[in-house]
Motif scaffolding. Structure first.
Motif, short mmCIF file in Angstrom:
data_model
loop_
_atom_site.label_atom_id
_atom_site.label_comp_id
_atom_site.label_asym_id
_atom_site.label_seq_id
_atom_site.Cartn_x
_atom_site.Cartn_y
_atom_site.Cartn_z
N SER A 40 0.83 -1.21 0.00
CA SER A 40 0.00 0.00 0.00
C SER A 40 0.86 1.26 0.00
N GLN A 43 2.50 1.71 -3.36
CA GLN A 43 1.53 2.13 -4.36
C GLN A 43 1.46 3.65 -4.47
N LEU A 46 4.02 4.44 -6.93
CA LEU A 46 3.64 3.96 -8.26
C LEU A 46 2.54 4.80 -8.90
N ASN A 47 1.68 5.40 -8.08
CA ASN A 47 0.59 6.21 -8.61
C ASN A 47 1.09 7.36 -9.47
N GLY A 50 1.10 6.23 -12.79
CA GLY A 50 -0.14 5.61 -13.24
C GLY A 50 -0.11 4.09 -13.15
N CYS A 51 0.86 3.56 -12.42
CA CYS A 51 1.11 2.12 -12.40
C CYS A 51 0.30 1.41 -11.32
N PRO A 52 -0.44 0.36 -11.68
CA PRO A 52 -1.14 -0.43 -10.67
C PRO A 52 -0.15 -1.28 -9.87
N PRO A 53 -0.62 -1.97 -8.83
CA PRO A 53 0.29 -2.84 -8.07
C PRO A 53 0.99 -3.83 -9.00
N TRP A 218 -4.85 2.39 -6.21
CA TRP A 218 -4.64 2.72 -7.63
C TRP A 218 -5.97 3.00 -8.32
N ASP A 221 -7.30 6.49 -6.94
CA ASP A 221 -6.50 7.70 -7.11
C ASP A 221 -5.86 7.85 -8.50
N VAL A 222 -6.01 6.83 -9.34
CA VAL A 222 -5.48 6.91 -10.70
C VAL A 222 -6.61 6.69 -11.71
N ALA A 261 -3.19 -4.18 -14.49
CA ALA A 261 -4.42 -4.00 -13.72
C ALA A 261 -5.32 -5.23 -13.83
#
Length: 321
Positions: A40, A43, A46-47, A50-53, A218, A221-222, A261
């Motif tokens: 978390s 993340q 990563l946000n 724009g990258c998901p987990p 993600w 917030d993305v 994703a």
């Protein structure tokens, strides 16, 4: 000060800390909670891309170290392209998407979108994956909870994350107090409304809950971030893709990010259903055959199609061939 007091090392789920027994009541204390690593927390970094987990690579080698050492977007893009090669995408499709009860319902859309990606069609390849994600996530939540969401997914994802703590009821209830616990006298109930602080603490006690929560972060917030419909900059956001709140830009890296994703749905499905892969599976002959097809259409058609499109004014990124 107290007639009965003792202290020892202890755990709440997978979170290590200290247990204090004070006059028959147990207190759980954790030091330096904000400095502890978790998905978390990663993340939030990563946000920015724009990258998901990063499911299925998070435990490989020095991946996390490489993320924190990134200097710019181009280095991030190159890292993503190095992961999502024709070989990897072929293996993901054949061995992860097709066998999945949930994702197999979107396999035809995913396959054609992969073709479009390797043909260099950056303006249309990603859109269909956004709708595939929403459809598959809706199917997944319905499959697990018998409650089919309409358009808002965040609360459903939060409940999925907390639900993985159901096996810890007795252990959680054994503590009179833990950080941010609101009601010392109530029993732990996965269906109750938790404060943000208590929820954020509890999901750290279970790595699966943490992973689902990272996906929720993600998503909120993305992908579903509220956008200014007049001055928005194009990003990996469903409102910009589907409602045209900003000018479209060719961003080929968005496609493998959306594949990641979709792998989030695969991961959650496997954690609630039948287990699954920890890393990407090894390619077999069928995967290599599909890999060769992707290479073929990219080299023999995609590059020529892009050159021809440029002649007629189609704009692509400066660093994208």
């Amino acid at each position: 000060l107290y007639s009965e007091f003792s202290c020892c090392k202890s755990q709440l789920g997978e979170l290590c800390g200290f247990k204090f027994n004070v006059e028959g009541k147990a207190f759980f204390y954790v030091e330096n909670l904000s400095k502890r690593g978790n998905l978390s927390k990663l993340q939030l970094t990563l946000n920015a891309y724009g990258c998901p987990p990063p499911f299925y690579v998070i435990g490989e080698g020095n991946f996390i170290k490489r993320i924190y050492e990134l200097k710019n977007d181009q280095e991030f893009n190159e890292l993503v392209y190095s992961i999502f090669t024709p070989n990897t995408m072929s293996t993901i499709y054949n061995q992860m998407f097709v066998p999945s009860e949930i994702m197999s319902q979107q396999k035809d859309v995913i396959f054609e979108s992969m073709e479009a990606y390797w043909l260099g069609m950056d303006y249309i390849s990603t859109d269909s994956l956004i709708t595939a994600l929403e459809a598959s996530l809706r199917d997944l939540i319905d499959n697990i909870t018998d409650k089919r969401p309409e358009t808002k997914f965040e609360n459903h994802l939060k409940k999925l994350a907390i639900s993985k703590l159901s096996h810890m009821n007795h252990q959680i209830d054994s503590f009179y107090w833990y950080p941010y616990k609101q009601d010392q006298d109530s029993k732990f109930d996965i269906n109750k409304e938790f404060s943000k602080d208590e929820y954020d603490f509890l999901i750290l006690t279970n790595t699966i809950s943490d992973a689902i929560n990272a996906f929720r972060i993600w998503f909120k917030d993305v992908l579903y971030k509220v956008c200014d419909n007049k001055n928005a900059t194009f990003s990996l956001n469903r409102h910009l893709f589907l409602h045209g709140f900003s000018k479209r830009v060719a961003k080929p890296v968005f496609f493998p990010l959306m594949i990641w994703a979709l792998l989030g749905v695969i991961y959650i499905e496997s954690m609630f259903k039948n287990g699954g892969h920890l890393f990407f599976p090894v390619a077999d002959e069928k995967d290599k055959s599909l890999e060769n097809y992707f290479k073929l259409i990219h080299n023999s058609q995609g590059k020529a199609m892009r050159r021809f499109a440029r002649m007629f004014g189609v704009s692509y990124g400066k660093n994208e061939n």
